[in-house]
Design an enzyme around this catalytic site. Structure first.
Site, PDB file in Angstrom:
ATOM      1  N   TRP A  15      32.786   4.712  50.162  1.00 62.55           N
ATOM      2  CA  TRP A  15      31.772   5.579  50.769  1.00 62.55           C
ATOM      3  C   TRP A  15      32.301   6.203  52.057  1.00 62.55           C
ATOM      4  CZ3 TRP A  15      28.705   9.079  50.280  1.00 62.55           C
ATOM      5  CH2 TRP A  15      27.468   9.251  50.895  1.00 62.55           C
ATOM      6  N   GLY A 111      21.065   8.914  50.409  1.00 63.88           N
ATOM      7  CA  GLY A 111      20.641   9.751  49.298  1.00 63.88           C
ATOM      8  C   GLY A 111      21.286   9.307  48.002  1.00 63.88           C
ATOM      9  N   LYS A 166      16.176   0.356  46.753  1.00 62.15           N
ATOM     10  CA  LYS A 166      16.507   0.711  45.367  1.00 62.15           C
ATOM     11  C   LYS A 166      17.682  -0.100  44.827  1.00 62.15           C
ATOM     12  CE  LYS A 166      20.247   2.673  46.579  1.00 62.15           C
ATOM     13  NZ  LYS A 166      21.636   2.681  46.234  1.00 62.15           N
ATOM     14  N   ASP A 219      17.603   8.531  44.911  1.00 62.52           N
ATOM     15  CA  ASP A 219      18.610   7.472  44.945  1.00 62.52           C
ATOM     16  C   ASP A 219      18.326   6.421  43.871  1.00 62.52           C
ATOM     17  OD1 ASP A 219      20.836   6.154  45.800  1.00 62.52           O
ATOM     18  OD2 ASP A 219      20.105   5.657  47.791  1.00 62.52           O
ATOM     19  N   SER A 229      27.388   2.430  39.738  1.00 56.60           N
ATOM     20  CA  SER A 229      26.684   1.656  40.774  1.00 56.60           C
ATOM     21  C   SER A 229      27.068   0.180  40.670  1.00 56.60           C
ATOM     22  CB  SER A 229      25.165   1.800  40.592  1.00 56.60           C
ATOM     23  OG  SER A 229      24.493   0.727  41.228  1.00 56.60           O
ATOM     24  N   GLU A 256      25.290  -4.519  47.769  1.00 55.22           N
ATOM     25  CA  GLU A 256      24.368  -4.857  48.866  1.00 55.22           C
ATOM     26  C   GLU A 256      23.019  -5.388  48.361  1.00 55.22           C
ATOM     27  OE1 GLU A 256      25.035  -5.210  51.876  1.00 55.22           O
ATOM     28  OE2 GLU A 256      26.361  -3.662  52.670  1.00 55.22           O
TER      29      GLU A 256
END
Length: 306
Positions: A15, A111, A166, A219, A229, A256
């Site tokens: 990221w 996002g 999420k 998201d 993911s 996470e």
């Protein structure tokens, strides 16, 4: 293009690297810091207009403590791109940043942004949120391009919680796909998952509408429908019979959602907020139930109005 700015990126994971490339492509001067790198934190942040942190939640407090002792310009804007909750205090990353660096503007960037897609230069959009509108707009200009559209928002907590909560639902979505339960089940799961996100977010002080924007629903859709993911991968692999320890051993980067689930269950119990999906994800991660048992528990809950 705006005048070139100096951008320091903290964290050289997927990221942080993707965000560094976006800023560099826009003509800005970018320096990246990582614990394994040769440059010190002080060298990397010196003279930076923006310091963007993409470290995992467990590393946030240590970074903010180090920055407190450095001579950072009061004009420097701090951007947090971390999605998680502090295991000790249940604070969000921006709350940790704001507490440590009170005199600085803090911006949240969040996002539907799968870093591997951004690295492939596929189009994406994100949200930058701050209590200080000019700070959000400054960050917006630095990162916006024809392949990365950046929106501003004033609901810093809502934008941050959307990206954090999420991840728990993404683990559940991975389980759903791993068990091959079909589109109907997945649609029901994500709809009820969004309701759960809204329930806790509004209880904590976020705005309802934020959860229906890019940093919430957007998201959620991206993370719950993509094998890229990490959180989705954890759920999927649990569903096909792998042990959590084995999954984490081969996972690139941090999922996470695992830590977030634990913190969320603890805080939701204290505040008496019903979170049935999060509760079952927690029990699954703890090894208390199998993926099928977790699903059955959700399906057999008391009948009630939507």
């Amino acid at each position: 293009m705006s005048d070139p700015k100096s951008v320091a990126i903290l964290g050289a994971g997927a990221w942080g690297t993707a965000l560094a490339v976006l800023a560099k492509t826009n003509g800005h001067q970018v320096r990246v810091w990582s614990r394994q790198g040769s440059q010190t934190l002080a060298e990397v942040v010196q003279g930076a207009d923006i310091v963007l942190s993409a470290v995992s939640i467990k590393g946030v407090r240590a970074i903010t403590s180090q920055l407190q002792s450095l001579a950072v310009s009061p004009e420097t804007i701090f951007v947090t791109a971390t999605k998680g909750l502090d295991p000790e205090t249940t604070c969000t990353p921006s709350q940790i940043w704001q507490e440590a660096l009170r005199d600085h503007a803090v911006v949240v960037l969040s996002g539907p942004n799968l870093s591997k897609e951004i690295q492939k230069e596929l189009p994406a959009a994100t949200v930058v949120a701050s209590k200080i509108a000019t700070a959000a707009e400054f960050v917006q200009v630095v990162f916006s391009s024809d392949r990365f559209r950046v929106y501003t928002n004033s609901d810093i907590l809502g934008v941050e919680l959307g990206g954090t909560l999420k991840n728990v639902m993404a683990i559940a979505a991975g389980v759903c796909d791993g068990l091959e339960l079909g589109t109907n089940a997945k649609a029901a799961l994500l709809t009820r998952g969004l309701t759960e996100m809204v329930r806790i977010g509004v209880h904590w002080g976020a705005k309802l509408d934020t959860f229906y924007g890019l940093s919430g629903l957007g998201d959620l859709l991206a993370t719950c429908n993509s094998p890229l993911s990490r959180n989705y991968q954890v759920g999927y692999q649990l569903a096909v019979g792998k042990a959590l320890a084995e999954i984490l051993l081969h996972l690139e980067g941090t999922a996470e959602g695992i830590n977030t689930t634990q913190v969320l269950v603890q805080r939701a119990k204290q505040q008496n907020i019903p979170m049935p999906i999060t509760e079952q994800v927690y029990r699954l991660l703890q090894g208390e139930v199998t993926p099928r048992q977790a699903l059955l528990e959700l399906m057999l809950r008391d009948m009630k109005p939507e």
